[in-house]
Design an enzyme around this catalytic site. Structure first.
Site, PDB file in Angstrom:
ATOM      1  N   VAL A  57       0.814  -1.229   0.000  1.00 30.07           N
ATOM      2  CA  VAL A  57       0.000   0.000   0.000  1.00 30.07           C
ATOM      3  C   VAL A  57       0.844   1.275   0.000  1.00 30.07           C
ATOM      4  O   VAL A  57       0.311   2.363  -0.205  1.00 30.07           O
ATOM      5  CB  VAL A  57      -0.998   0.044   1.186  1.00 30.07           C
ATOM      6  CG1 VAL A  57      -1.967  -1.109   1.135  1.00 30.07           C
ATOM      7  CG2 VAL A  57      -0.263   0.095   2.531  1.00 30.07           C
ATOM      8  N   ASN A  83      -6.140  -0.721   6.996  1.00 24.06           N
ATOM      9  CA  ASN A  83      -5.684  -1.394   8.213  1.00 24.06           C
ATOM     10  C   ASN A  83      -4.200  -1.764   8.179  1.00 24.06           C
ATOM     11  O   ASN A  83      -3.589  -1.922   9.233  1.00 24.06           O
ATOM     12  CB  ASN A  83      -6.546  -2.650   8.404  1.00 24.06           C
ATOM     13  CG  ASN A  83      -5.947  -3.634   9.371  1.00 24.06           C
ATOM     14  OD1 ASN A  83      -6.033  -3.453  10.585  1.00 24.06           O
ATOM     15  ND2 ASN A  83      -5.310  -4.685   8.847  1.00 24.06           N
ATOM     16  N   SER A 134      -4.468   4.197  16.230  1.00 24.90           N
ATOM     17  CA  SER A 134      -4.020   3.485  17.439  1.00 24.90           C
ATOM     18  C   SER A 134      -4.193   4.405  18.632  1.00 24.90           C
ATOM     19  O   SER A 134      -4.194   5.642  18.468  1.00 24.90           O
ATOM     20  CB  SER A 134      -2.536   3.125  17.294  1.00 24.90           C
ATOM     21  OG  SER A 134      -2.000   2.714  18.536  1.00 24.90           O
ATOM     22  N   TYR A 147       5.893   5.716  15.096  1.00 19.49           N
ATOM     23  CA  TYR A 147       4.595   5.011  15.096  1.00 19.49           C
ATOM     24  C   TYR A 147       3.478   5.931  15.599  1.00 19.49           C
ATOM     25  O   TYR A 147       2.433   6.082  14.947  1.00 19.49           O
ATOM     26  CB  TYR A 147       4.689   3.758  15.970  1.00 19.49           C
ATOM     27  CG  TYR A 147       3.448   2.908  15.947  1.00 19.49           C
ATOM     28  CD1 TYR A 147       3.153   2.094  14.864  1.00 19.49           C
ATOM     29  CD2 TYR A 147       2.551   2.913  17.024  1.00 19.49           C
ATOM     30  CE1 TYR A 147       2.001   1.313  14.836  1.00 19.49           C
ATOM     31  CE2 TYR A 147       1.404   2.132  17.010  1.00 19.49           C
ATOM     32  CZ  TYR A 147       1.135   1.332  15.914  1.00 19.49           C
ATOM     33  OH  TYR A 147      -0.013   0.563  15.895  1.00 19.49           O
ATOM     34  N   SER A 150       2.792   8.753  13.160  1.00 21.37           N
ATOM     35  CA  SER A 150       2.077   8.282  11.958  1.00 21.37           C
ATOM     36  C   SER A 150       0.594   8.092  12.264  1.00 21.37           C
ATOM     37  O   SER A 150      -0.276   8.437  11.455  1.00 21.37           O
ATOM     38  CB  SER A 150       2.678   6.975  11.430  1.00 21.37           C
ATOM     39  OG  SER A 150       2.368   5.864  12.263  1.00 21.37           O
ATOM     40  N   LYS A 151       0.290   7.576  13.439  1.00 17.88           N
ATOM     41  CA  LYS A 151      -1.108   7.299  13.786  1.00 17.88           C
ATOM     42  C   LYS A 151      -1.866   8.591  14.109  1.00 17.88           C
ATOM     43  O   LYS A 151      -3.065   8.700  13.816  1.00 17.88           O
ATOM     44  CB  LYS A 151      -1.174   6.303  14.944  1.00 17.88           C
ATOM     45  CG  LYS A 151      -0.622   4.913  14.599  1.00 17.88           C
ATOM     46  CD  LYS A 151      -1.366   4.296  13.423  1.00 17.88           C
ATOM     47  CE  LYS A 151      -1.027   2.826  13.222  1.00 17.88           C
ATOM     48  NZ  LYS A 151      -1.774   2.221  12.114  1.00 17.88           N
TER      49      LYS A 151
HETATM   50  P1  NAD Z   1      -0.357  -7.603  11.884  1.00 20.08           P
HETATM   51  O1  NAD Z   1       1.105  -7.400  11.768  1.00 20.08           O
HETATM   52  O2  NAD Z   1      -0.885  -8.856  12.497  1.00 20.08           O
HETATM   53  O3  NAD Z   1      -1.054  -7.424  10.443  1.00 20.08           O
HETATM   54  C1  NAD Z   1      -0.694  -6.365   9.611  1.00 20.08           C
HETATM   55  C2  NAD Z   1      -0.811  -6.837   8.168  1.00 20.08           C
HETATM   56  O4  NAD Z   1      -0.495  -5.710   7.326  1.00 20.08           O
HETATM   57  C3  NAD Z   1       0.195  -7.941   7.811  1.00 20.08           C
HETATM   58  O5  NAD Z   1      -0.466  -8.998   7.144  1.00 20.08           O
HETATM   59  C4  NAD Z   1       1.214  -7.240   6.903  1.00 20.08           C
HETATM   60  O6  NAD Z   1       1.786  -8.097   5.920  1.00 20.08           O
HETATM   61  C5  NAD Z   1       0.349  -6.151   6.277  1.00 20.08           C
HETATM   62  N1  NAD Z   1       1.134  -5.015   5.796  1.00 20.08           N
HETATM   63  C6  NAD Z   1       2.067  -4.305   6.467  1.00 20.08           C
HETATM   64  N2  NAD Z   1       2.573  -3.347   5.685  1.00 20.08           N
HETATM   65  C7  NAD Z   1       1.954  -3.454   4.487  1.00 20.08           C
HETATM   66  C8  NAD Z   1       2.049  -2.738   3.267  1.00 20.08           C
HETATM   67  N3  NAD Z   1       2.909  -1.711   3.113  1.00 20.08           N
HETATM   68  N4  NAD Z   1       1.256  -3.100   2.230  1.00 20.08           N
HETATM   69  C9  NAD Z   1       0.377  -4.134   2.370  1.00 20.08           C
HETATM   70  N5  NAD Z   1       0.256  -4.853   3.501  1.00 20.08           N
HETATM   71  C10 NAD Z   1       1.036  -4.512   4.551  1.00 20.08           C
HETATM   72  O7  NAD Z   1      -0.888  -6.297  12.661  1.00 20.08           O
HETATM   73  P2  NAD Z   1      -2.264  -5.942  13.416  1.00 20.08           P
HETATM   74  O8  NAD Z   1      -1.935  -5.861  14.861  1.00 20.08           O
HETATM   75  O9  NAD Z   1      -3.383  -6.776  12.948  1.00 20.08           O
HETATM   76  O10 NAD Z   1      -2.400  -4.431  12.931  1.00 20.08           O
HETATM   77  C11 NAD Z   1      -3.430  -3.965  12.086  1.00 20.08           C
HETATM   78  C12 NAD Z   1      -3.547  -2.463  12.280  1.00 20.08           C
HETATM   79  O11 NAD Z   1      -3.946  -2.191  13.624  1.00 20.08           O
HETATM   80  C13 NAD Z   1      -2.233  -1.699  12.066  1.00 20.08           C
HETATM   81  O12 NAD Z   1      -2.491  -0.480  11.393  1.00 20.08           O
HETATM   82  C14 NAD Z   1      -1.758  -1.422  13.485  1.00 20.08           C
HETATM   83  O13 NAD Z   1      -0.921  -0.293  13.564  1.00 20.08           O
HETATM   84  C15 NAD Z   1      -3.082  -1.214  14.178  1.00 20.08           C
HETATM   85  N6  NAD Z   1      -3.012  -1.410  15.644  1.00 20.08           N
HETATM   86  C16 NAD Z   1      -2.689  -2.612  16.169  1.00 20.08           C
HETATM   87  C17 NAD Z   1      -2.620  -2.729  17.553  1.00 20.08           C
HETATM   88  C18 NAD Z   1      -2.240  -4.034  18.218  1.00 20.08           C
HETATM   89  O14 NAD Z   1      -1.988  -4.030  19.431  1.00 20.08           O
HETATM   90  N7  NAD Z   1      -2.199  -5.137  17.529  1.00 20.08           N
HETATM   91  C19 NAD Z   1      -2.887  -1.640  18.383  1.00 20.08           C
HETATM   92  C20 NAD Z   1      -3.218  -0.419  17.794  1.00 20.08           C
HETATM   93  C21 NAD Z   1      -3.281  -0.333  16.418  1.00 20.08           C
END
Ligand code: NAD
Length: 252
Positions: A57, A83, A134, A147, A150-151
């Site tokens: 992306v 996401n 986030s 991080y 960015s958020k």
């Molecule tokens: P995860 O690492 O399990 O999944 C993220 C997915 O995004 C992966 O499959 C990865 O391959 C894909 N990805 C990363 N960069 C990419 C790119 N440039 N192009 C296409 N795909 C890409 O992470 P998650 O925890 O499920 O996170 C999902 C979202 O939630 C993220 O934006 C993260 O910042 C946000 N978030 C997560 C948490 C947490 O505690 N898990 C907390 C706050 C926010």
């Protein structure tokens, strides 16, 4: 009405995969986008109504191509869930520019690019955008210079989108998850960070992928038809708490 189509980025695992499954359960089709082709094809294999598209992306050409491919396949886009995200935590002085750019290009540039490329289709469907930020974008914290920034950018980008796209019937909202035990979080959450989160979160626990997906789905659904420009934390109450409360609580 033809089945609606949700485009979900970062759909190969974690919150994106849970969101994909929830859309499918509700009768939508899903375009699953991820740059990890192996994980993506494994996850999409048994999901009826989902089609996998490999794309990064943060790369404008790949985004333009993948949006065209999604439209060729489904001929519509009703919801976009931005996401895909990466996390890299470290002290400011050790965060070199390459790390800063790596975080920004997926977390912020990616949201901008995918949203922009899908606007023509969303105008036709009067669809919805949900951006995943986030709690780190709501409250500053150590080790998150790239991080967290960015958020915070994603939160403001959402408000810009809501302001400008409302007249086309497009809604834009933002979900701020608290900690969820995904691969992303477990790579940067040490045992000390996990314990501190449990202490600081009123519900005293991490959230699940599905708990975040439910909020995302609601915001994309017709039930949220008059909701736009909003930032909703799904975080066990973390954002609402003030200074020093964990210590006060544990002394009771
Ligand atoms: P995860 O690492 O399990 O999944 C993220 C997915 O995004 C992966 O499959 C990865 O391959 C894909 N990805 C990363 N960069 C990419 C790119 N440039 N192009 C296409 N795909 C890409 O992470 P998650 O925890 O499920 O996170 C999902 C979202 O939630 C993220 O934006 C993260 O910042 C946000 N978030 C997560 C948490 C947490 O505690 N898990 C907390 C706050 C926010």
């Amino acid at each position: 009405m033809a089945e609606r189509l949700a485009l979900v980025t970062g759909a190969a695992r974690g919150i994106g995969l849970a969101t994909t499954k929830l859309f499918l359960q509700n009768g939508w089709n899903v375009a699953m986008i991820d740059r990890d082709s192996e994980a993506l094809s494994l996850s999409a294999k048994d999901l009826d109504g989902a089609v996998a598209f490999v794309a990064d992306v943060s790369d404008q050409n790949q985004v333009d191509d993948v949006v065209k491919a999604v439209l060729t396949e489904f001929n519509r886009i009703d919801a976009v869930v931005n996401n895909a995200g990466v996390a890299d935590f470290g002290p400011i002085e050790e965060h070199d520019f390459a790390v800063w750019r790596k975080v920004m290009e997926t977390n912020l540039d990616g949201v901008f690019l995918v949203s922009q490329a899908t606007i023509p289709a969303l105008r036709k469907s009067r669809g919805a955008i949900v951006n995943i930020a986030s709690i780190s974008g709501l409250r500053a914290s150590t080790l998150r210079i790239a991080y967290g920034t960015s958020k915070a950018g994603v939160i403001h980008l959402t408000k810009q989108q809501a302001t400008e796209l409302g007249e086309f019937g497009i809604r834009a909202n933002c979900v701020c998850p608290g900690p969820v035990r995904t691969k992303l979080a477990m790579a940067v959450h040490s045992p000390e960070i996990i314990a501190a989160y449990h202490d600081a979160i009123p519900l005293n626990r991490y959230g699940s992928e599905d708990e975040i997906a439910q909020v995302i789905y609601f915001l994309c659904s017709d039930k949220a038809s008059y909701v736009t420009g909003q930032v909703i934390a799904s975080d066990g109450g973390f954002e609402s708490t003030g200074v020093g409360l964990p210590a006060l609580r544990s002394s009771n």
